[in-house]
Scaffold this motif. Sequence first.
Motif, PDB file in Angstrom:
ATOM      1  N   PHE A 126       0.860  -1.174   0.000  1.00  0.00           N
ATOM      2  CA  PHE A 126       0.000   0.000   0.000  1.00  0.00           C
ATOM      3  C   PHE A 126       0.903   1.233   0.000  1.00  0.00           C
ATOM      4  O   PHE A 126       1.738   1.389   0.894  1.00  0.00           O
ATOM      5  CB  PHE A 126      -0.931  -0.019   1.212  1.00  0.00           C
ATOM      6  CG  PHE A 126      -1.695  -1.315   1.339  1.00  0.00           C
ATOM      7  CD1 PHE A 126      -2.650  -1.650   0.391  1.00  0.00           C
ATOM      8  CD2 PHE A 126      -1.442  -2.205   2.376  1.00  0.00           C
ATOM      9  CE1 PHE A 126      -3.349  -2.851   0.478  1.00  0.00           C
ATOM     10  CE2 PHE A 126      -2.127  -3.399   2.473  1.00  0.00           C
ATOM     11  CZ  PHE A 126      -3.088  -3.725   1.522  1.00  0.00           C
ATOM     12  N   ILE A 127       0.739   2.081  -1.010  1.00  0.00           N
ATOM     13  CA  ILE A 127       1.642   3.211  -1.234  1.00  0.00           C
ATOM     14  C   ILE A 127       0.885   4.532  -1.075  1.00  0.00           C
ATOM     15  O   ILE A 127      -0.120   4.765  -1.763  1.00  0.00           O
ATOM     16  CB  ILE A 127       2.263   3.163  -2.647  1.00  0.00           C
ATOM     17  CG1 ILE A 127       2.805   1.769  -2.977  1.00  0.00           C
ATOM     18  CG2 ILE A 127       3.324   4.244  -2.797  1.00  0.00           C
ATOM     19  CD1 ILE A 127       4.016   1.352  -2.219  1.00  0.00           C
ATOM     20  N   SER A 128       1.355   5.387  -0.197  1.00  0.00           N
ATOM     21  CA  SER A 128       0.738   6.704  -0.004  1.00  0.00           C
ATOM     22  C   SER A 128       0.951   7.572  -1.240  1.00  0.00           C
ATOM     23  O   SER A 128       2.077   7.739  -1.705  1.00  0.00           O
ATOM     24  CB  SER A 128       1.346   7.390   1.218  1.00  0.00           C
ATOM     25  OG  SER A 128       0.982   8.752   1.275  1.00  0.00           O
ATOM     26  N   LEU A 129      -0.118   8.151  -1.765  1.00  0.00           N
ATOM     27  CA  LEU A 129       0.005   9.059  -2.913  1.00  0.00           C
ATOM     28  C   LEU A 129       0.829  10.290  -2.561  1.00  0.00           C
ATOM     29  O   LEU A 129       1.524  10.847  -3.410  1.00  0.00           O
ATOM     30  CB  LEU A 129      -1.388   9.489  -3.396  1.00  0.00           C
ATOM     31  CG  LEU A 129      -2.144   8.489  -4.266  1.00  0.00           C
ATOM     32  CD1 LEU A 129      -3.568   8.975  -4.512  1.00  0.00           C
ATOM     33  CD2 LEU A 129      -1.425   8.280  -5.586  1.00  0.00           C
ATOM     34  N   ASN A 130       0.764  10.707  -1.307  1.00  0.00           N
ATOM     35  CA  ASN A 130       1.497  11.904  -0.887  1.00  0.00           C
ATOM     36  C   ASN A 130       3.005  11.736  -0.984  1.00  0.00           C
ATOM     37  O   ASN A 130       3.733  12.721  -1.048  1.00  0.00           O
ATOM     38  CB  ASN A 130       1.138  12.272   0.560  1.00  0.00           C
ATOM     39  CG  ASN A 130      -0.288  12.743   0.703  1.00  0.00           C
ATOM     40  OD1 ASN A 130      -0.876  13.258  -0.240  1.00  0.00           O
ATOM     41  ND2 ASN A 130      -0.865  12.563   1.877  1.00  0.00           N
ATOM     42  N   HIS A 131       3.476  10.486  -0.985  1.00  0.00           N
ATOM     43  CA  HIS A 131       4.917  10.248  -0.949  1.00  0.00           C
ATOM     44  C   HIS A 131       5.477   9.688  -2.258  1.00  0.00           C
ATOM     45  O   HIS A 131       6.668   9.388  -2.323  1.00  0.00           O
ATOM     46  CB  HIS A 131       5.254   9.303   0.205  1.00  0.00           C
ATOM     47  CG  HIS A 131       5.045   9.915   1.559  1.00  0.00           C
ATOM     48  ND1 HIS A 131       5.899  10.879   2.077  1.00  0.00           N
ATOM     49  CD2 HIS A 131       4.070   9.731   2.485  1.00  0.00           C
ATOM     50  CE1 HIS A 131       5.465  11.239   3.274  1.00  0.00           C
ATOM     51  NE2 HIS A 131       4.357  10.560   3.544  1.00  0.00           N
ATOM     52  N   LEU A 132       4.644   9.558  -3.285  1.00  0.00           N
ATOM     53  CA  LEU A 132       5.134   9.077  -4.578  1.00  0.00           C
ATOM     54  C   LEU A 132       5.974  10.169  -5.232  1.00  0.00           C
ATOM     55  O   LEU A 132       5.489  11.258  -5.516  1.00  0.00           O
ATOM     56  CB  LEU A 132       3.960   8.702  -5.487  1.00  0.00           C
ATOM     57  CG  LEU A 132       4.330   8.250  -6.900  1.00  0.00           C
ATOM     58  CD1 LEU A 132       5.123   6.956  -6.886  1.00  0.00           C
ATOM     59  CD2 LEU A 132       3.073   8.102  -7.761  1.00  0.00           C
ATOM     60  N   LYS A 133       7.269   9.882  -5.467  1.00  0.00           N
ATOM     61  CA  LYS A 133       8.184  10.878  -6.042  1.00  0.00           C
ATOM     62  C   LYS A 133       8.164  10.871  -7.565  1.00  0.00           C
ATOM     63  O   LYS A 133       8.214  11.905  -8.193  1.00  0.00           O
ATOM     64  CB  LYS A 133       9.623  10.624  -5.562  1.00  0.00           C
ATOM     65  CG  LYS A 133       9.796  10.508  -4.052  1.00  0.00           C
ATOM     66  CD  LYS A 133       9.377  11.746  -3.318  1.00  0.00           C
ATOM     67  CE  LYS A 133       9.787  11.724  -1.853  1.00  0.00           C
ATOM     68  NZ  LYS A 133       9.293  10.584  -1.079  1.00  0.00           N
ATOM     69  N   TRP A 134       8.151   9.666  -8.149  1.00  0.00           N
ATOM     70  CA  TRP A 134       7.991   9.562  -9.604  1.00  0.00           C
ATOM     71  C   TRP A 134       7.574   8.158  -9.982  1.00  0.00           C
ATOM     72  O   TRP A 134       7.640   7.218  -9.189  1.00  0.00           O
ATOM     73  CB  TRP A 134       9.242   9.996 -10.355  1.00  0.00           C
ATOM     74  CG  TRP A 134      10.455   9.110 -10.255  1.00  0.00           C
ATOM     75  CD1 TRP A 134      10.648   7.874 -10.809  1.00  0.00           C
ATOM     76  CD2 TRP A 134      11.678   9.435  -9.584  1.00  0.00           C
ATOM     77  NE1 TRP A 134      11.907   7.403 -10.527  1.00  0.00           N
ATOM     78  CE2 TRP A 134      12.566   8.335  -9.774  1.00  0.00           C
ATOM     79  CE3 TRP A 134      12.127  10.536  -8.849  1.00  0.00           C
ATOM     80  CZ2 TRP A 134      13.845   8.315  -9.244  1.00  0.00           C
ATOM     81  CZ3 TRP A 134      13.400  10.503  -8.326  1.00  0.00           C
ATOM     82  CH2 TRP A 134      14.248   9.415  -8.524  1.00  0.00           C
TER      83      TRP A 134
END
Length: 222
Positions: A126-134
């Motif tokens: 589960f990946i937070s959208l706020n922390h996606l760098k690229w």
Amino acid sequence: MKVKENIGKYIKLEISGKKFISGLLVDIGTDTWVVFNGKDHLYIPIVHIQNWILLKQDKISEISINDEPTPINNHNEEISLRKILTLSKGIFTEIYVTSKQALHGFIISIMNNYFVFYSPIYKTMFISLNHLKWLIPYRYNQRPYGLSNTSLPVNQSNITFARSFEVQIQKLKGELIVFNNGENENLIGKMQGLKNNYVELIGANEEPIYINMQHIKTVHMT
């Protein structure tokens, strides 16, 4: 100066986490830039662009440009991060979230403030959208780690996920989980609950650890 006037020019960006990207500025959307680095298209959320400069001619010559692949987005439509994530769903993709390593796999579902990612190494994440760098979609014939499609038997169609990152984490109560790819030992433990924006884990030494939700980037079970 209008930023879009620089589309088609070579730039260098500093991304959150002191990462630097140089390449051709291909497109600018509502919340995302597209940069071609000579090999791949990088889709970069604007929120993580710390600063950028136009490259001088001598620096441009240092960028080796191969045949540019077709971007995943249609240039006739304005791009957004959510649209790029949707277009990338099911495609082998590289994503960069933490400061130490990229993740390889594919997007399964996109929720309100996070997305579900399948990694051959970490499985369901589960990946937070706020922390996606690229995000970098693979070329058509590429596979992570040289695996074939038959080596990735993932069928998540019958699994339901919570709409929000916070609720999805709460659903993991009682599970042994890893936050942020286990950057340090305080990010690994048994999930006890979420209260006042802090997640409580029980660490290996059985002592409680409290982690601020705002700093949780990735979650996966062991």
